[in-house]
Design an enzyme around this catalytic site. Structure first.
Site, PDB file in Angstrom:
ATOM      1  CG  LEU A   7      -4.687 -28.610   6.202  1.00 14.00           C
ATOM      2  CD1 LEU A   7      -3.944 -29.931   6.067  1.00 14.00           C
ATOM      3  CD2 LEU A   7      -5.800 -28.522   5.182  1.00 14.00           C
ATOM      4  CB  ALA A   8      -9.864 -27.647  10.852  1.00 12.66           C
ATOM      5  CD  GLU A  31     -14.811 -28.557   1.654  1.00 18.04           C
ATOM      6  OE1 GLU A  31     -15.790 -29.290   1.909  1.00 18.04           O
ATOM      7  OE2 GLU A  31     -14.264 -27.843   2.514  1.00 18.04           O
ATOM      8  CB  THR A  37     -15.371 -23.083  12.537  1.00 21.64           C
ATOM      9  OG1 THR A  37     -14.809 -23.730  13.689  1.00 21.64           O
ATOM     10  CG2 THR A  37     -14.758 -21.697  12.388  1.00 21.64           C
ATOM     11  CE1 TYR A  46     -10.016 -19.315  21.180  1.00 22.69           C
ATOM     12  CE2 TYR A  46     -10.223 -21.497  22.145  1.00 22.69           C
ATOM     13  CZ  TYR A  46     -10.562 -20.158  22.130  1.00 22.69           C
ATOM     14  OH  TYR A  46     -11.430 -19.647  23.065  1.00 22.69           O
ATOM     15  CB  SER A 100     -12.966 -24.862   1.130  1.00 28.09           C
ATOM     16  OG  SER A 100     -12.596 -25.850   2.072  1.00 28.09           O
ATOM     17  CE1 TYR A 143      -9.582 -25.803  20.713  1.00 28.95           C
ATOM     18  CE2 TYR A 143      -7.340 -25.169  21.258  1.00 28.95           C
ATOM     19  CZ  TYR A 143      -8.316 -25.405  20.321  1.00 28.95           C
ATOM     20  OH  TYR A 143      -8.023 -25.267  18.997  1.00 28.95           O
TER      21      TYR A 143
END
Length: 397
Positions: A139-140, A75, A275, A225, A50, A235
């Site tokens: 997915l996050a 959502e 994002t 990433y 989404s 990170y």
């Protein structure tokens, strides 16, 4: 209602349905202008469909390759008095555009970490598509409810070993500040791996395989990433990096499984983009503002749509995947160019609140951030009365 942006920290609490649709249409137009993706996928499942890279993947598959798509996401719809999440409006806009184009599109709104969601998707594939030939895992989520025990596990975006202190942007005040993040405990490291690692991707692929809904030659890709030495402490060398290493572990296992039927699975390492997920990570807004300016000047800037479209055309369905030593597809190749990174390193120490707008593309960062929520798009009348209650063809769990 008339909807204006209300920003708190790294979240915008309002969303604009018409703006979100304009944003989706803009991405569709980009892919369509590139022409058909040769030998592209035909039946695609996107888990996390989404927003961001997942949404871009669904658009590239559908409007670049003419694929039938099933999208999974979690959502909230709007009501007559309250806006829904941007992802809801994005999914609704995608569904509308796909139907207009005569493309099959079905959506499942529920917890993608749950067995119930997997079962629902498998039934949908069996009923409508038979099998899928591409599974995108995008997915996050900061939280995962474990499917068998119901335990809720939370991730932590933290360094490992020592306190991380860095220059950052206070995005509320548009000022440069010094930000410190305490190191993660061992439990926080393990929890982050549980939430953001490869375990759930493996569960999805096993369930799909066991149900017989993966076509021969099926491919799967999960997004990651890595970044550069400027962001590594928080990170790649932090809790997130450990989770992403676990994604590499999972990829190797899934690849072995799919190879038996002529398929393959890879982690695709993508570039930094604006994002909701990246804006929550200290240092990322500043780093992104810098890299955007440099890459735009060099003519190599890409957003989610451009990245995913290039990945599908040139790598996943191209002649050469150009894998790295860990069998990863590297779409961060332009961002990691020496000339880009050296300019970032040179700039970093000299940035102040006063020169932030001149030395970086912070205004572009903010514009991109608002676009995530449907604001600041050309051709949208933001003074018009709009209905936040948008319905579409979706199975809600």
């Amino acid at each position: 209602m008339i909807i204006k942006p209300k920003v708190r920290g790294f979240i915008c609490t309002t969303t604009h349905p018409v703006g979100c649709e304009a944003n989706v249409r803009r991405q569709i137009a980009y892919t369509q202008a590139k022409g058909p993706i040769e030998n592209g996928p035909k039946k695609v499942l996107v888990i996390g469909a989404s927003t961001g890279y997942g949404l871009a993947s669904r658009i590239a598959a559908a409007f670049g390759a003419g694929a039938a798509t099933i999208g999974v996401f979690f959502e909230k719809p709007g009501t007559e008095t309250k806006t829904g999440t941007a992802g809801w409006y994005n999914a609704a806009a995608f569904d509308k555009a796909a139907k207009e184009a005569g493309l099959y599109a079905k959506s499942v709104n529920g917890d993608a970490f749950s067995n119930e969601c997997r079962q629902q998707v498998i039934e949908l594939i069996k009923q409508d598509l038979g099998q899928v030939d591409l599974v995108v895992y995008s997915l996050a989520s900061p939280v995962r409810k474990l499917p068998d025990t119901g335990e809720v596990v939370r991730s932590a975006l933290k360094p490992i070993g020592e306190v991380y202190t860095t220059t950052a942007i206070d995005t509320n005040k548009d000022q440069i500040i010094s930000a410190s993040v305490e190191p993660a405990t061992e439990e926080e490291i393990q929890n982050t791996i549980t939430v953001m690692g490869g375990q759930d991707w493996e569960l999805w692929m096993s369930a799909l395989r066991d149900a017989g809904v993966l076509a021969d030659g099926a491919k799967s890709v999960a997004y990651s990433y890595i970044g550069t030495d400027l962001t590594w402490p928080i990170y790649w060398h932090g809790t997130l990096g450990r989770a992403k290493e676990d994604l590499d572990r999972a990829a190797a296992g899934i690849r072995g499984d799919l190879a038996a039927h002529g398929g393959t699975a890879h982690v695709a390492v993508l570039k930094s983009v604006v994002t909701q997920a990246s804006s929550a990570i200290p240092v990322m807004p500043l780093y992104i503002s810098m890299s955007f300016k440099i890459m735009k000047e060099k003519g190599i800037h890409e957003g989610c749509m451009e990245q995913v479209d290039r990945m599908m055309r040139t790598r996943l369905y191209g002649s050469d995947m150009a894998l790295d030593d860990h069998a990863r597809i590297r779409m961060d190749d332009w961002e990691l160019r020496d000339d880009v990174q050296q300019t970032c390193r040179d700039l970093w120490p000299s940035i102040t609140s006063e020169n932030l707008s001149q030395l970086t593309d912070y205004s572009g960062y903010k514009q991109e951030f608002l676009r995530l929520f449907g604001f600041g798009l050309d051709g949208v009348d933001y003074d018009a009365d709009v209905n936040p209650d948008v319905q579409f063809d979706v199975v809600t769990l």
